[in-house]
Design an enzyme around this catalytic site. Structure first.
Site, PDB file in Angstrom:
ATOM      1  N   ASP A 446      47.934 -60.679  -2.841  1.00  0.00           N
ATOM      2  CA  ASP A 446      49.101 -59.816  -2.696  1.00  0.00           C
ATOM      3  C   ASP A 446      50.224 -60.125  -3.674  1.00  0.00           C
ATOM      4  O   ASP A 446      51.185 -59.353  -3.772  1.00  0.00           O
ATOM      5  CB  ASP A 446      49.620 -59.869  -1.255  1.00  0.00           C
ATOM      6  CG  ASP A 446      48.768 -59.030  -0.317  1.00  0.00           C
ATOM      7  OD1 ASP A 446      48.172 -58.052  -0.804  1.00  0.00           O
ATOM      8  OD2 ASP A 446      48.697 -59.342   0.880  1.00  0.00           O
ATOM      9  N   TYR A 529      50.297 -54.381   5.627  1.00  0.00           N
ATOM     10  CA  TYR A 529      50.594 -55.625   6.330  1.00  0.00           C
ATOM     11  C   TYR A 529      52.049 -56.039   6.161  1.00  0.00           C
ATOM     12  O   TYR A 529      52.647 -55.845   5.100  1.00  0.00           O
ATOM     13  CB  TYR A 529      49.698 -56.768   5.825  1.00  0.00           C
ATOM     14  CG  TYR A 529      48.548 -57.067   6.764  1.00  0.00           C
ATOM     15  CD1 TYR A 529      48.779 -57.610   8.025  1.00  0.00           C
ATOM     16  CD2 TYR A 529      47.239 -56.799   6.399  1.00  0.00           C
ATOM     17  CE1 TYR A 529      47.736 -57.872   8.894  1.00  0.00           C
ATOM     18  CE2 TYR A 529      46.183 -57.066   7.261  1.00  0.00           C
ATOM     19  CZ  TYR A 529      46.437 -57.602   8.509  1.00  0.00           C
ATOM     20  OH  TYR A 529      45.404 -57.862   9.371  1.00  0.00           O
TER      21      TYR A 529
END
Length: 855
Positions: A446, A529
C-alpha cells in the site's frame, strides 16, 4: 504569521486550532485544601455507600423533579443546572511545549516550498522539458512527486543535542520525475537543495538508497486517475448487452454505468511489462462486496494507449482469448451461465452500506450518549504547533509526515534521554487467496498508493475523543497539494486499569498508580481498507505501537469452488482469506547509539540438589533463563520463539544500571504477533522480504533509510529495495542498530466482517519497554497515585495519602456542533483549487480500487 514548515494554516472556525494558551490554574488546586479528618470521613462514606455513594458524593444530585435516565430526561436540563453550580473547566487547549530545538529537522515541505521547487525545475536551464503534472499524459516528462528528504542522522543529532551552538541541517527535497518522453521511458528520483531555493540550489540523481539506478516506467505510480480508461472504453461498450443479460450491469462510459472496475497488483514482475487482471463489480455503495465474477487480463505497457490490448476474459471459470470468442460462446449457447442470485439485485444493495439496519431493535439505554473523557483540570500534554513537538509526562518528540507512509515520530526522549531516533511505518502488504483471477493474483503493497496522502480527516468524537487536539498535514502530488486539517489527533486517556497496584496490610504496601496514556493517532483509507495508526505512550517508559484495520473487505464471488479460500458473507459474496503485515522502522538509541542485540529465552531443566526432600524425590523440573548476543546481521532475521518463551532487546553493554546490568529496551509482541504465511510466490518474491519475519535487526546506514519504496509493488522480481540486501554479514555488536518490526493479522473473514471489519479484532501491536534501563519502576514517581494504610486500632477507618492530587469538579465546555471539514486542495501554483464533486473526490481516493469507465 508564516505557516510552520510542512503544516498549513487551519480554518478559523475550527476553535480547537486558534492558538495555544496556558490554561489558568484552578483555584481549588492550590493546595490539599482539606484536613486528614475530612479525608478519613470521606473514605468512610465511600466505604459505606459504595459505587452509588461515590457518584452521589462527587456529583451534584439532580433536581427534585428529575427522573431516571431511562425516562429520557433531556441532557440539557441537568447540564444547565450544573453550569449554575460549578465553575467552568480550564481551557481545552494544550499548554505550549518547549521543544529542545526551535527547528524541526523532520518537518514536511510547505506548499510554498513545493511551488518554488517546481518553478526552479521547469526553468529552461534545467533542460528537463517538463509538462505541468495536471496536464501531462503518459508520454510527457512531468514532476510526479515532491517530498522532504530527511537529513543525515549525525547532522540532525548534532543540532538537536546542541541547538544553541550548531545550525539546523540543510533542507533537501526528494523529487520524482516521470520521464515519459525519453527514448527509454523511466522514472528517476532526484535530490534537490539546499532549500529554500537559491543560487546554491542544485539537483542530482538519488540512487544510493536503491538497489537499481532507475525505476522502470512500467512500474511507475498511477499517473492519471483514469489511466486505464482508454482501454476499458474500447473493450467494455461492445459487451454491454451481454453483461446486462448475464449479471444485470454494464460499463458504457456513461454517468449511470452500473459496473465499475478494479485492477489487481502487482502489474509487473521486473518492469518489462505492465499487465493486470481487471475485475468488475456493481457500481453501488461498498462495491468491493459486489463482484460479478467477470475478469479481463489487460496489457497496458508503455506510454501509447493505442497499443494496449485485452489478452483474456474469464467468466464463471471459462477462459476466452478474445472478446469475439466470448461473444460466440454466449450466442451459440455454450457459455455456462451463473444462476440468478438474490443479493445481486441492485435494489437490495443496502446491506453493504453503513446505514443502520431498519430491522434492528433499539438496545436498552442506547438512546443516551455514552461516557466521554474530560480533563477537568486542563489538558496535561503540551504541543508546539510551529515545530510539531509534543510532550507529556517526561516524554517528548517531534512529528513528521510524508506522502508514502504518513505520520512518523522523531527524537523520542524520556526523562531527558533519547530513546528512539526514528519510529516510522515502512510498508503494508495484503496478500490474498482464492479460486478466481482476482484474489489469486493480489499482493498489495500500500505504500504504492501513498498511505500519507490517503490520510483522512478524523471524525471528532468517533475517531478521537471530543477533547483531542488535532494537527494538520500536507502532502503533494502531480496535481497540487492536499491539506488535511485533522490528519493527526493527540489525546490523553485513562487506560481504566492501574499501571501497578497491590492490596496489602503492612506500612506502604497498599496502593495503586493510575494508568494514564497519551495516544497519537492517524487514519489512512487506502481504497477499501482503513488503517488506524496508534502510538501509545505510558508513564513507565513503555510505548505501544498499534495498527488496527477496518473498512471493506476485498470481497470475492462466493461459490462452492471458493471453499477453503474464504467465507460466504452473502449469497454471492465471500470474504477472502488474506494476510496483512505492516512493517515499522525503530531506530533505538539505548543509552547512546552503541547497542547490541540480546536474545533471552527460557528452557526446561531437570536438576538434583542435596537439600531436596525424599517425599518429592531427588529431582526437580523447572525453568532457567539463558542469554546470548547475536553478533552478525545474517543471524538477525528473527521470529519469536515457540510459546513466546523468549524475546529480543537492544542493550548497551557499556552502560549499566545501578545493579550492574546492561541498560536496554525490549521489543515485546503485543496483539497478533505474526509474519507472512506465503513465501515463494512470484507476486511477492523479493519486494517484501521483511514480511517473512517477526523482526529483523541491521546496522544503521544512511543508504538504507527504508525497508521498502513506492515502486516495490510492481517489481517483485527485481525490486528497487531488496530488504535482504541490508543483511550482508556485518557485525552488530555495539553499533548503531535499527529494528524492523512487523505487526499484522491472518485475516480469516467471517460474516461479522460485513459491512466493515471491526478494529477490536483486526488489531496488532508491539511494545517497546525498558529492560533494566532504570534501577526501578519509574512509574512510581507519578503523584497520580494513592497509598492506603490499615486502621491502627480495630474499627477505625482506613487512611490514605493521595499526594495532593484530588478529584476536580467543573463544568466542561459544550461539545461544539458536529462539523466535517474534508480536504483542502491547492493547485500547482499554490492557490486554493475550486471545490470538486464527491465523484471526483472518490476517484482520487480509490484509484485502482474503483475505476469508472469514462468516454
Amino acid at each position: 504569521m508564516a505557516a510552520p514548515a510542512g503544516y498549513e494554516p487551519l480554518p478559523k472556525h475550527d476553535h480547537e486550532f486558534e492558538g495555544l494558551a496556558e490554561p489558568a490554574a484552578a483555584s481549588h488546586l492550590s493546595g490539599r485544601g482539606r484536613a486528614v479528618r475530612s479525608r478519613r470521613l470521606l473514605f468512610s462514606l465511600v466505604a459505606l455507600l459504595g459505587v452509588i455513594g461515590i457518584t452521589a458524593f462527587y456529583s451534584f444530585a439532580p433536581p427534585q423533579h428529575a427522573t431516571y435516565a431511562s425516562e429520557r430526561v433531556p441532557c440539557t436540563s441537568y447540564t444547565d443546572d450544573v453550569d449554575d453550580r460549578l465553575q467552568k473547566c480550564p481551557s481545552g487547549l494544550p499548554p505550549p511545549a518547549h521543544p529542545p530545538a526551535k527547528v524541526n529537522p523532520f518537518a514536511s515541505l510547505t506548499i510554498d516550498e513545493t511551488v518554488s521547487i517546481s518553478k526552479w525545475l521547469v526553468a529552461p536551464e534545467r533542460g528537463l522539458n517538463l509538462t505541468r503534472g495536471d496536464k501531462a499524459i503518459l508520454s510527457d516528462n512531468f514532476i510526479y512527486h515532491i517530498d522532504a528528504f530527511r537529513p543525515a542522522k549525525k547532522d540532525a543529532v548534532a543540532y538537536l543535542d546542541n541547538p544553541e551552538a550548531v545550525s539546523p541541517p540543510e533542507r533537501f527535497a526528494r523529487v520524482t520525475i516521470h520521464h515519459g518522453a525519453a527514448d527509454d521511458p523511466h522514472v528517476m528520483d532526484y535530490l534537490v537543495g539546499p532549500l529554500p531555493v537559491s543560487a546554491k540550489t542544485s539537483m542530482r540523481r538519488l540512487t544510493e538508497i536503491y538497489h537499481r539506478d532507475s525505476i522502470p516506467y512500467n512500474a511507475r505510480g498511477f499517473t492519471t486517475l483514469g489511466e486505464l480508461t482508454p482501454l476499458l472504453a474500447r473493450i467494455m461498450p461492445p459487451l454491454a448487452e451481454v453483461t446486462e443479460d448475464l449479471f444485470g450491469g454494464s460499463a458504457r462510459g456513461l454517468p449511470n454505468d452500473t459496473l465499475v472496475a478494479a485492477i489487481m497488483a502487482p502489474l509487473s514482475f521486473d518492469g518489462s511489462f505492465r499487465r493486470g487482471w481487471v475485475s468488475w463489480r456493481r457500481n453501488t455503495p461498498g462495491p468491493w462486496l459486489h463482484p460479478v465474477n467477470f475478469f479481463q487480463y489487460v496489457d497496458f505497457s508503455g506510454t501509447d494507449p493505442s497499443q494496449w490490448k485485452l489478452l483474456k476474459l474469464v467468466y464463471n471459470h471459462q477462459v476466452f482469448n478474445s472478446t469475439d470468442a466470448f461473444l460466440a460462446a454466449y450466442h451459440d449457447g455454450t457459455l455456462k451461465r451463473h444462476p440468478d442470485r438474490p443479493d445481486q439485485d441492485p435494489a437490495q444493495g443496502g446491506w453493504s452500506t453503513r446505514k443502520r439496519p431498519s430491522t434492528s431493535s433499539a438496545r436498552d439505554l442506547d438512546h443516551l450518549p455514552g461516557p466521554r473523557s474530560v480533563s477537568f483540570a486542563g489538558l496535561r500534554f503540551r504541543v508546539d504547533r510551529a515545530t510539531q513537538y509534543v510532550s507529556w509526562m517526561g516524554w517528548g518528540m517531534y512529528l513528521g509526515f510524508d506522502r508514502d507512509m504518513g505520520l512518523s515520530l522523531w527524537d523520542l526522549r524520556f526523562k531527558g534521554e533519547r530513546i528512539i531516533y526514528e519510529l516510522a511505518p515502512q510498508e503494508a502488504i495484503a496478500q490474498y487467496a482464492g479460486n478466481d483471477p482476482m484474489q489469486t493474483t493480489t499482493a498489495w503493497l500500500d505504500r504504492f498508493f501513498g498511505m500519507g496522502s490517503a490520510v483522512r480527516d478524523m471524525i471528532p468524537g468517533y475517531d478521537c475523543p471530543h477533547e483531542a487536539v488535532y494537527l494538520p498535514a500536507t502532502t503533494h502530488n502531480f496535481e497540487g497539494s492536499i491539506v488535511r486539517s485533522r490528519a493527526i489527533c493527540i489525546f490523553e486517556h485513562d487506560a481504566a486499569r492501574p499501571i501497578t497496584r497491590h492490596t496489602g496490610y503492612s506500612d506502604g504496601e497498599f496502593g495503586a498508580t493510575r494508568g494514564y496514556q497519551l495516544v497519537i493517532r492517524s487514519v489512512s483509507t487506502v481504497g477499501n481498507y482503513d488503517y488506524l495508526f496508534d502510538y501509545i505512550f505510558q508513564i513507565d517508559g513503555t510505548i505501544e505501537v498499534r495498527l488496527s484495520a477496518s473498512g471493506y473487505l476485498q470481497g470475492g464471488y462466493w461459490e462452492p469452488a471458493q471453499e477453503g479460500y474464504g467465507t460466504a458473507i452473502r449469497d454471492t459474496t465471500m470474504g477472502s482469506l488474506h494476510d496483512h503485515v505492516i512493517n515499522y522502522k525503530v531506530d533505538l538509541d539505548v543509552a547512546g547509539t552503541e547497542n547490541s542485540l540480546l536474545f533471552t529465552s527460557t528452557t526446561q531443566e531437570t536438576i538434583t540438589q542435596p537439600w531436596f526432600e525424599d517425599d518429592w524425590g531427588a529431582e526437580v523440573i523447572q525453568q532457567k533463563i539463558s542469554k546470548r548476543y547475536i553478533e552478525t546481521e545474517d543471524d538477525a532475521l528473527l521470529k519469536f520463539p515457540a510459546n513466546l518463551q523468549g524475546g529480543y532487546s537492544l542493550v548497551n553493554k557499556d552502560a549499566k544500571n545501578r545493579w550492574g546490568i546492561p541498560r536496554g529496551y525490549a521489543i515485546h509482541p503485543g496483539y497478533s504477533p505474526i509474519h507472512n504465511t506465503v513465501v515463494g510466490s512470484k507476486r511477492l518474491l523479493n519486494n517484501a522480504n521483511w514480511a517473512r519475519y517477526n523482526l529483523a535487526v541491521s546496522k544503521r546506514k544512511e543508504t538504507e533509510p527504508s525497508s521498502s519504496c513506492q515502486w516495490n509493488l510492481n517489481l517483485p522480481g527485481d525490486p528497487m529495495i531488496d530488504f535482504h540486501k541490508f543483511f550482508d554479514g556485518e557485525n552488530i555488536t555495539q553499533e548503531d542498530l535499527v529494528a524492523w518490526v512487523n505487526v499484522g493479522m491472518h485475516h480469516l473473514p467471517q460474516a461479522e466482517d460485513s459491512p466493515n471489519t471491526r478494529t477490536n479484532l483486526a488489531a496488532s501491536s508491539f511494545f517497546l519497554t525498558p529492560l533494566n534501563y532504570f534501577d526501578e519502576d519509574v512509574s512510581m514517581e507519578s503523584i497520580n497515585s494513592i497509598l492506603l494504610s490499615a486502621p491502627v486500632k480495630p474499627g477505625e477507618p482506613w487512611t490514605f495519602d493521595d499526594y495532593g492530587v484530588v478529584p476536580v469538579n467543573c463544568a466542561p465546555d459544550a461539545v461544539p456542533p458536529f462539523e466535517y471539514v474534508g480536504v483542502q486542495t491547492y493547485g500547482l501554483d499554490g492557490e486554493p483549487a475550486p471545490p470538486t464533486t464527491a465523484e471526483e473526490m472518490r476517484k482520487s481516493a480509490e484509484l485502482y480500487h474503483r475505476i469508472k469507465v469514462e468516454l
